[in-house]
Design an enzyme around this catalytic site. Structure first.
Site, PDB file in Angstrom:
ATOM      1  N   HIS A   7      -1.468  -0.944  -6.532  1.00 55.08           N
ATOM      2  CA  HIS A   7      -2.627  -0.905  -5.264  1.00 55.08           C
ATOM      3  C   HIS A   7      -3.764  -0.476  -5.534  1.00 55.08           C
ATOM      4  CE1 HIS A   7       1.062   2.222  -5.394  1.00 55.08           C
ATOM      5  NE2 HIS A   7       1.674   1.752  -4.871  1.00 55.08           N
ATOM      6  N   SER A   9       5.586   1.902  -8.718  1.00 59.34           N
ATOM      7  CA  SER A   9       5.265   3.556  -8.992  1.00 59.34           C
ATOM      8  C   SER A   9       6.777   4.062  -9.275  1.00 59.34           C
ATOM      9  CB  SER A   9       4.661   4.527  -7.209  1.00 59.34           C
ATOM     10  OG  SER A   9       4.002   4.104  -7.052  1.00 59.34           O
ATOM     11  N   LYS A  38      11.354  13.308   2.400  1.00 61.88           N
ATOM     12  CA  LYS A  38      10.750  13.007   1.058  1.00 61.88           C
ATOM     13  C   LYS A  38      10.968  13.034  -0.435  1.00 61.88           C
ATOM     14  CE  LYS A  38       9.713   7.893  -0.576  1.00 61.88           C
ATOM     15  NZ  LYS A  38       8.912   6.584  -0.148  1.00 61.88           N
ATOM     16  N   ARG A  90       4.739  -7.695  -4.086  1.00 63.25           N
ATOM     17  CA  ARG A  90       4.525  -8.187  -6.037  1.00 63.25           C
ATOM     18  C   ARG A  90       6.100  -9.238  -5.357  1.00 63.25           C
ATOM     19  NH1 ARG A  90       6.190  -2.432  -6.664  1.00 63.25           N
ATOM     20  NH2 ARG A  90       7.063  -3.268  -5.202  1.00 63.25           N
TER      21      ARG A  90
HETATM   22  O1  PNS Z   1       5.102   3.096   0.321  1.00 62.94           O
HETATM   23  P1  PNS Z   1       6.337   2.719   0.716  1.00 62.94           P
HETATM   24  O2  PNS Z   1       7.151   3.915   0.219  1.00 62.94           O
HETATM   25  O3  PNS Z   1       7.054   2.038   0.637  1.00 62.94           O
HETATM   26  O4  PNS Z   1       5.665   3.250   2.587  1.00 62.94           O
HETATM   27  C1  PNS Z   1       6.516   3.420   3.480  1.00 62.94           C
HETATM   28  C2  PNS Z   1       5.962   3.481   4.759  1.00 62.94           C
HETATM   29  C3  PNS Z   1       4.839   4.971   4.289  1.00 62.94           C
HETATM   30  C4  PNS Z   1       4.604   2.453   4.445  1.00 62.94           C
HETATM   31  C5  PNS Z   1       6.405   3.131   6.210  1.00 62.94           C
HETATM   32  O5  PNS Z   1       8.144   4.549   5.608  1.00 62.94           O
HETATM   33  C6  PNS Z   1       5.961   3.866   7.178  1.00 62.94           C
HETATM   34  O6  PNS Z   1       5.555   3.972   7.754  1.00 62.94           O
HETATM   35  N1  PNS Z   1       6.663   5.411   7.969  1.00 62.94           N
HETATM   36  C7  PNS Z   1       5.933   5.706   9.308  1.00 62.94           C
HETATM   37  C8  PNS Z   1       6.842   5.663   9.722  1.00 62.94           C
HETATM   38  C9  PNS Z   1       6.817   4.437  10.734  1.00 62.94           C
HETATM   39  O7  PNS Z   1       6.294   3.902  11.037  1.00 62.94           O
HETATM   40  N2  PNS Z   1       8.190   3.389  10.193  1.00 62.94           N
HETATM   41  C10 PNS Z   1       8.304   2.069  10.918  1.00 62.94           C
HETATM   42  C11 PNS Z   1       8.488   1.865  11.660  1.00 62.94           C
HETATM   43  S1  PNS Z   1      10.321   1.902  12.211  1.00 62.94           S
END
Ligand code: PNS
Length: 162
Positions: free
Chosen positions: A18, A129, A42, A91
């Site tokens: 990150h 992670s 979550k 990645r």
């Molecule tokens: O590191 P991650 O867990 O893959 O991150 C996922 C994240 C936080 C980027 C994604 O779940 C997110 O943006 N959630 C907020 C709700 C949203 O806008 N979702 C995308 C369109 S449905």
């Protein structure tokens, strides 16, 4: 106009992968808002506060970086923060399908916000992670894969002696 990117994620916990993306992003953007999704549904190893604390310990001194949390739609948060872009790390090929879906859905929701993918350095290609938590849980050596504060916190969480 100042170029602002939102770098969203769970950061459970932040890894050197990150941080590599943040360093690369700073070459493109004037400001990066690293933001953690507040999602009580979550299950995470670290609480929101712990995740923010670790990110702050690693990055807060840099005036071009802000650490925040958000809920609701990411694109709405980006508009609220006057960001033009969503920054995500890529990645291996295995990331592609999920990232592609997320980026296209975000574009459908708001065509003004662009998703920018940056590739991590080769040494972080297999760092995630989840894999770090798993290795650390069983006493695996994760030195050099996460910032020192995260290594310490993982050992405390899993009650391993350092
Ligand atoms: O590191 P991650 O867990 O893959 O991150 C996922 C994240 C936080 C980027 C994604 O779940 C997110 O943006 N959630 C907020 C709700 C949203 O806008 N979702 C995308 C369109 S449905």
């Amino acid at each position: 106009m100042s170029r602002v990117a939102i770098y969203p994620g769970s950061f459970d916990p932040v890894t050197n992968g990150h941080l590599d993306i943040v360093a690369r992003g700073l070459k493109l953007f004037d400001k990066i808002i690293i933001t953690i999704l507040k999602n009580p549904a979550k299950k995470t190893l670290f609480s929101l506060e712990e995740r923010i604390e670790m990110l702050k310990a690693c990055l807060e001194k840099n005036k071009k970086i802000e650490i925040a949390a958000f809920d609701g739609l990411l694109v709405d948060y980006a508009v609220k923060r006057k960001a033009q872009a969503i920054l995500r790390g890529m990645r291996a090929v295995s990331d592609f399908e999920y990232e592609f879906q997320l980026a296209l859905m975000n574009r459908k929701l708001n065509r003004e916000i662009q998703t920018v993918f940056l590739m991590t350095g080769m040494r972080w290609i297999f760092t995630s992670s989840s894999i770090i938590k798993e290795a650390s849980q069983f006493g695996g050596n994760i030195n050099g894969m996460v910032p020192q504060i995260v290594n310490r916190k993982l050992k405390q969480k899993f009650k391993l002696t350092s």
